[in-house]
Design a protein around this motif. Structure first.
Motif, PDB file in Angstrom:
ATOM      1  N   THR A   1       0.817  -1.260  -0.027  1.00 47.99           N
ATOM      2  CA  THR A   1       0.156  -0.018  -0.139  1.00 47.99           C
ATOM      3  C   THR A   1       0.970   1.184  -0.053  1.00 47.99           C
ATOM      4  OG1 THR A   1      -0.173   0.160   2.520  1.00 47.99           O
ATOM      5  CG2 THR A   1      -1.810  -1.320   1.428  1.00 47.99           C
ATOM      6  N   LEU A   2       2.123   1.077   0.591  1.00 46.34           N
ATOM      7  CA  LEU A   2       2.871   2.409   0.519  1.00 46.34           C
ATOM      8  C   LEU A   2       3.947   2.489  -0.442  1.00 46.34           C
ATOM      9  CD1 LEU A   2       4.130   4.567   2.557  1.00 46.34           C
ATOM     10  CD2 LEU A   2       5.798   2.982   3.582  1.00 46.34           C
ATOM     11  N   ARG A   3       4.274   1.485  -1.093  1.00 47.06           N
ATOM     12  CA  ARG A   3       5.573   1.740  -2.195  1.00 47.06           C
ATOM     13  C   ARG A   3       4.839   1.535  -3.594  1.00 47.06           C
ATOM     14  NH1 ARG A   3      10.339  -2.143  -0.621  1.00 47.06           N
ATOM     15  NH2 ARG A   3      11.097  -1.032  -2.548  1.00 47.06           N
ATOM     16  N   THR A   4       3.770   0.878  -3.702  1.00 50.80           N
ATOM     17  CA  THR A   4       3.228   0.680  -5.282  1.00 50.80           C
ATOM     18  C   THR A   4       2.391   1.888  -5.663  1.00 50.80           C
ATOM     19  OG1 THR A   4       2.660  -1.796  -4.680  1.00 50.80           O
ATOM     20  CG2 THR A   4       1.587  -0.862  -6.521  1.00 50.80           C
ATOM     21  N   SER A   5       3.051   2.316  -6.841  1.00 52.34           N
ATOM     22  CA  SER A   5       2.496   3.842  -7.276  1.00 52.34           C
ATOM     23  C   SER A   5       1.687   3.505  -8.625  1.00 52.34           C
ATOM     24  CB  SER A   5       3.384   4.806  -7.416  1.00 52.34           C
ATOM     25  OG  SER A   5       4.471   4.148  -8.223  1.00 52.34           O
ATOM     26  N   GLN A   6       2.108   2.631  -9.438  1.00 51.37           N
ATOM     27  CA  GLN A   6       1.857   2.483 -11.004  1.00 51.37           C
ATOM     28  C   GLN A   6       0.512   1.794 -11.137  1.00 51.37           C
ATOM     29  OE1 GLN A   6       5.275   0.674 -12.898  1.00 51.37           O
ATOM     30  NE2 GLN A   6       4.948   1.887 -14.401  1.00 51.37           N
ATOM     31  N   MET A   7       0.394   0.759 -10.093  1.00 50.62           N
ATOM     32  CA  MET A   7      -0.963  -0.232 -10.192  1.00 50.62           C
ATOM     33  C   MET A   7      -1.546   0.135  -8.753  1.00 50.62           C
ATOM     34  SD  MET A   7      -1.775  -1.214 -13.450  1.00 50.62           S
ATOM     35  CE  MET A   7      -2.605  -2.560 -12.873  1.00 50.62           C
TER      36      MET A   7
ATOM     37  N   VAL B   1      -3.667   5.239  -0.898  1.00 51.18           N
ATOM     38  CA  VAL B   1      -4.039   5.768   0.202  1.00 51.18           C
ATOM     39  C   VAL B   1      -3.012   4.456   1.015  1.00 51.18           C
ATOM     40  CG1 VAL B   1      -5.645   5.117   2.217  1.00 51.18           C
ATOM     41  CG2 VAL B   1      -6.389   6.348  -0.085  1.00 51.18           C
ATOM     42  N   HIS B   2      -2.444   4.806   2.098  1.00 55.29           N
ATOM     43  CA  HIS B   2      -1.777   3.917   2.969  1.00 55.29           C
ATOM     44  C   HIS B   2      -2.398   3.355   4.143  1.00 55.29           C
ATOM     45  CE1 HIS B   2       1.656   3.407   6.287  1.00 55.29           C
ATOM     46  NE2 HIS B   2       1.677   2.339   5.569  1.00 55.29           N
ATOM     47  N   TYR B   3      -2.314   2.199   4.337  1.00 54.10           N
ATOM     48  CA  TYR B   3      -3.158   1.631   5.479  1.00 54.10           C
ATOM     49  C   TYR B   3      -2.027   1.281   6.115  1.00 54.10           C
ATOM     50  CZ  TYR B   3      -7.687   1.763   3.110  1.00 54.10           C
ATOM     51  OH  TYR B   3      -8.668   1.995   2.538  1.00 54.10           O
ATOM     52  N   SER B   4      -1.968   1.378   7.621  1.00 54.10           N
ATOM     53  CA  SER B   4      -1.061   1.087   8.467  1.00 54.10           C
ATOM     54  C   SER B   4      -1.182  -0.308   8.852  1.00 54.10           C
ATOM     55  CB  SER B   4      -0.975   2.183   9.624  1.00 54.10           C
ATOM     56  OG  SER B   4      -2.234   1.771  10.409  1.00 54.10           O
ATOM     57  N   ASP B   5      -0.037  -0.970   9.529  1.00 51.82           N
ATOM     58  CA  ASP B   5      -0.020  -2.270  10.339  1.00 51.82           C
ATOM     59  C   ASP B   5      -1.346  -2.381  11.050  1.00 51.82           C
ATOM     60  OD1 ASP B   5       0.802  -4.344  12.130  1.00 51.82           O
ATOM     61  OD2 ASP B   5       1.932  -4.885  10.687  1.00 51.82           O
ATOM     62  N   ALA B   6      -1.507  -1.571  11.750  1.00 54.91           N
ATOM     63  CA  ALA B   6      -2.494  -1.428  12.769  1.00 54.91           C
ATOM     64  C   ALA B   6      -3.805  -1.345  12.105  1.00 54.91           C
ATOM     65  CB  ALA B   6      -2.247  -0.354  13.867  1.00 54.91           C
ATOM     66  N   ALA B   7      -4.212  -0.691  11.211  1.00 59.04           N
ATOM     67  CA  ALA B   7      -5.553  -0.371  10.421  1.00 59.04           C
ATOM     68  C   ALA B   7      -5.899  -1.746   9.552  1.00 59.04           C
ATOM     69  CB  ALA B   7      -5.289   0.549   9.388  1.00 59.04           C
TER      70      ALA B   7
ATOM     71  N   ALA C   1     -18.552 -11.255  -7.552  1.00 60.35           N
ATOM     72  CA  ALA C   1     -19.711 -10.305  -7.209  1.00 60.35           C
ATOM     73  C   ALA C   1     -20.917 -10.591  -7.963  1.00 60.35           C
ATOM     74  CB  ALA C   1     -19.302  -9.007  -7.509  1.00 60.35           C
ATOM     75  N   ALA C   2     -20.790 -10.901  -9.243  1.00 60.56           N
ATOM     76  CA  ALA C   2     -22.238 -11.524 -10.084  1.00 60.56           C
ATOM     77  C   ALA C   2     -22.693 -12.532  -9.185  1.00 60.56           C
ATOM     78  CB  ALA C   2     -21.798 -11.674 -11.393  1.00 60.56           C
ATOM     79  N   ARG C   3     -22.027 -13.645  -9.067  1.00 63.28           N
ATOM     80  CA  ARG C   3     -22.603 -14.838  -8.252  1.00 63.28           C
ATOM     81  C   ARG C   3     -23.210 -14.597  -6.801  1.00 63.28           C
ATOM     82  NH1 ARG C   3     -20.720 -19.110 -11.292  1.00 63.28           N
ATOM     83  NH2 ARG C   3     -19.082 -18.567 -12.881  1.00 63.28           N
ATOM     84  N   ALA C   4     -22.597 -13.457  -6.218  1.00 62.02           N
ATOM     85  CA  ALA C   4     -23.087 -13.189  -4.834  1.00 62.02           C
ATOM     86  C   ALA C   4     -24.219 -12.207  -4.980  1.00 62.02           C
ATOM     87  CB  ALA C   4     -22.094 -12.418  -4.160  1.00 62.02           C
ATOM     88  N   GLY C   5     -24.762 -11.868  -6.169  1.00 62.16           N
ATOM     89  CA  GLY C   5     -25.796 -10.723  -6.736  1.00 62.16           C
ATOM     90  C   GLY C   5     -25.713  -9.558  -5.920  1.00 62.16           C
ATOM     91  N   VAL C   6     -24.450  -8.786  -6.142  1.00 61.84           N
ATOM     92  CA  VAL C   6     -24.452  -7.781  -5.478  1.00 61.84           C
ATOM     93  C   VAL C   6     -23.762  -6.693  -6.349  1.00 61.84           C
ATOM     94  CG1 VAL C   6     -23.898  -8.357  -2.946  1.00 61.84           C
ATOM     95  CG2 VAL C   6     -21.692  -8.307  -4.415  1.00 61.84           C
ATOM     96  N   HIS C   7     -23.890  -5.292  -6.120  1.00 63.66           N
ATOM     97  CA  HIS C   7     -23.438  -4.476  -6.935  1.00 63.66           C
ATOM     98  C   HIS C   7     -21.949  -4.228  -6.635  1.00 63.66           C
ATOM     99  CE1 HIS C   7     -23.424  -0.644  -9.409  1.00 63.66           C
ATOM    100  NE2 HIS C   7     -22.942  -0.057  -8.244  1.00 63.66           N
ATOM    101  N   LEU C   8     -20.966  -3.781  -7.626  1.00 62.26           N
ATOM    102  CA  LEU C   8     -19.455  -3.258  -7.138  1.00 62.26           C
ATOM    103  C   LEU C   8     -19.269  -2.041  -7.452  1.00 62.26           C
ATOM    104  CD1 LEU C   8     -17.287  -6.129  -8.962  1.00 62.26           C
ATOM    105  CD2 LEU C   8     -17.252  -5.269  -6.304  1.00 62.26           C
ATOM    106  N   MET C   9     -18.688  -1.387  -6.409  1.00 64.78           N
ATOM    107  CA  MET C   9     -18.313   0.117  -6.206  1.00 64.78           C
ATOM    108  C   MET C   9     -16.748   0.032  -6.187  1.00 64.78           C
ATOM    109  SD  MET C   9     -19.718   3.043  -4.050  1.00 64.78           S
ATOM    110  CE  MET C   9     -19.590   2.300  -2.408  1.00 64.78           C
ATOM    111  N   ALA C  10     -16.120   0.849  -6.670  1.00 64.51           N
ATOM    112  CA  ALA C  10     -14.450   0.957  -6.472  1.00 64.51           C
ATOM    113  C   ALA C  10     -14.001   2.280  -6.194  1.00 64.51           C
ATOM    114  CB  ALA C  10     -13.881   0.271  -7.882  1.00 64.51           C
ATOM    115  N   ASP C  11     -13.240   2.412  -5.234  1.00 61.69           N
ATOM    116  CA  ASP C  11     -12.446   3.985  -5.073  1.00 61.69           C
ATOM    117  C   ASP C  11     -11.275   4.048  -6.045  1.00 61.69           C
ATOM    118  OD1 ASP C  11     -14.386   4.370  -2.994  1.00 61.69           O
ATOM    119  OD2 ASP C  11     -12.861   4.299  -1.584  1.00 61.69           O
ATOM    120  N   PHE C  12     -11.209   5.133  -6.624  1.00 70.47           N
ATOM    121  CA  PHE C  12     -10.141   5.371  -7.472  1.00 70.47           C
ATOM    122  C   PHE C  12      -9.853   6.970  -7.349  1.00 70.47           C
ATOM    123  CE2 PHE C  12      -8.369   6.665 -11.928  1.00 70.47           C
ATOM    124  CZ  PHE C  12      -7.468   5.688 -11.700  1.00 70.47           C
ATOM    125  N   ARG C  13      -8.356   7.240  -7.437  1.00 72.25           N
ATOM    126  CA  ARG C  13      -7.977   8.436  -7.296  1.00 72.25           C
ATOM    127  C   ARG C  13      -6.896   8.425  -8.418  1.00 72.25           C
ATOM    128  NH1 ARG C  13      -5.411   8.957  -2.827  1.00 72.25           N
ATOM    129  NH2 ARG C  13      -6.965  10.210  -1.603  1.00 72.25           N
TER     130      ARG C  13
END
Length: 362
Positions: A199-205, A210-216, A283-295
């Motif tokens: 989460t901290l070092r990857t930038s291209q993909m 957003v960096h998520y800490s070990d505790a989070a 998600a399709a098999r679970a019958g749910v909608h998908l939403m994704a965060d993107f910056r």
């Protein structure tokens, strides 16, 4: 407070350092149990080990094989050139800063030569070998699954590069020949450090940066409303290790993809598209909608392309309202998922129809 720079690679002299005796003068050389234990201990901590020795290559290598030690050294430089040149070549091949390398030799003149040309490399006398695992610079703070198999990952990478250089056909055919495999599974407690690093070092993909800490991350592991999934890959040469993270909030009607990130090492394989394909089918098999965060950033254009090819679009969907407005330039992309054919055997299209065996462990 000063922070100790951890040694990433220890470069060994051989004669009267790794073993007792000299290859060109003694009928045999002796490896003590204490030194063998040092090599194994450092290897288990994810510290790579290499060789810089003035010696007859074939004869010295035969001794390494006879003693059962050849497998532990990723880049053996055995010849008659200056040892500083060997150490420099090792650092460049590994893409490591000189300050993360160490060198051990029984000869003061050899240590001085390396120190003169590479002052950032830490040098140790052979008499210090058995104490090395007790030193802070050889004691990484965390031990992860990937660190314990780091040598195997580098050796597989070198073999893969060598095979690619020798390949005379199209690149797509070479990639198909790798027999790439992907596994998506819940992260375990010992994998969290590597997941945090992604989460901290990857930038291209990285979908959001957003960096998520070990505790989070550990808190989300314990939350039944979240899934922290780790993506690993391997091929016929060996493991790639942990190469991706999927952070998913699951609700009865909508799944919220808070973060998708993959290592730059697998960008050319289109791993992000494969993961999205698998998730969409699930998600399709679970019958749910998908939403994704993107910056959007200057570097993650490839991730945006992966989302668009997967079918994610901007939308005024009402499912987002319970979650509140995203912050910090994050936008929400939406997808009404439909089943994807062959959820267990996925086809990677970004690099030319490469089959993955993607096993999703629940």
């Amino acid at each position: 407070m000063t922070t100790t720079t951890i040694v990433k690679c220890l470069v060994w002299d051989l004669d009267n350092t790794l073993w007792r005796g000299t290859v060109l003068e003694d009928a045999d050389v002796v490896l003590t149990d204490a030194v063998r234990d040092v090599v194994r201990a450092l290897d288990g901590r994810g510290i790579l080990q290499a060789v810089a020795s003035k010696n007859d290559h074939d004869l010295a290598w035969k001794h390494l094989e006879r003693l059962g030690m050849a497998e532990y050294f990723v880049l053996p430089h055995i010849g008659w050139g200056p040892k500083s040149q060997s150490v420099r070549a090792i650092a460049e091949r590994l893409n490591f800063a000189p300050s993360t390398l160490a060198f051990v030799d029984d000869q003061p003149a050899e240590r001085a030569e390396v120190a003169f040309h590479l002052p950032e490399v830490r040098c140790y006398a052979a008499e210090q070998v058995t104490a090395l695992p007790t030193l802070p610079e050889f004691s990484p703070p965390e031990s992860t699954v990937d660190s314990r198999r780091r040598r195997l990952m580098y050796q597989a990478g070198f073999a893969r590069d060598h095979a690619r250089e020798a390949w005379s056909g199209p690149d797509d055919d070479f990639l198909r020949s790798l027999d790439l495999r992907m596994t998506i599974a819940p992260a375990g407690p010992e994998e969290i450090t590597r997941v945090e690093e992604l989460t901290l070092r990857t930038s291209q993909m990285n979908a959001t940066g957003v960096h998520y800490s070990d505790a989070a991350l550990r808190a989300l592991l314990a939350d039944p409303g979240h899934e922290v999934l780790v993506v690993t890959m391997g091929d016929r040469f060996g493991p790639h290790g942990a190469v991706g993270i999927v952070l998913l909030a699951t609700q009865p009607q909508v799944w919220h993809l808070k973060l998708l990130a993959t290592s730059c090492r697998v960008v050319s394989f289109g791993a992000g598209a494969v993961i999205l394909d698998w998730l969409t089918d699930r998600a399709a098999r679970a019958g749910v909608h998908l939403m994704a965060d993107f910056r959007r950033t200057e570097r993650n254009r490839l991730m945006e392309v992966a989302y668009r090819f997967a079918g994610f679009m901007e939308s005024g969907c009402a499912c987002a309202s319970p979650l509140g407005e995203p912050a910090g330039g994050v936008e929400r992309l939406h997808l009404e998922p439909s089943p994807r054919p062959g959820p267990r055997t996925l086809t990677l299209t970004a690099a030319g129809s490469i089959p993955f065996t993607a096993s999703a462990t629940r």
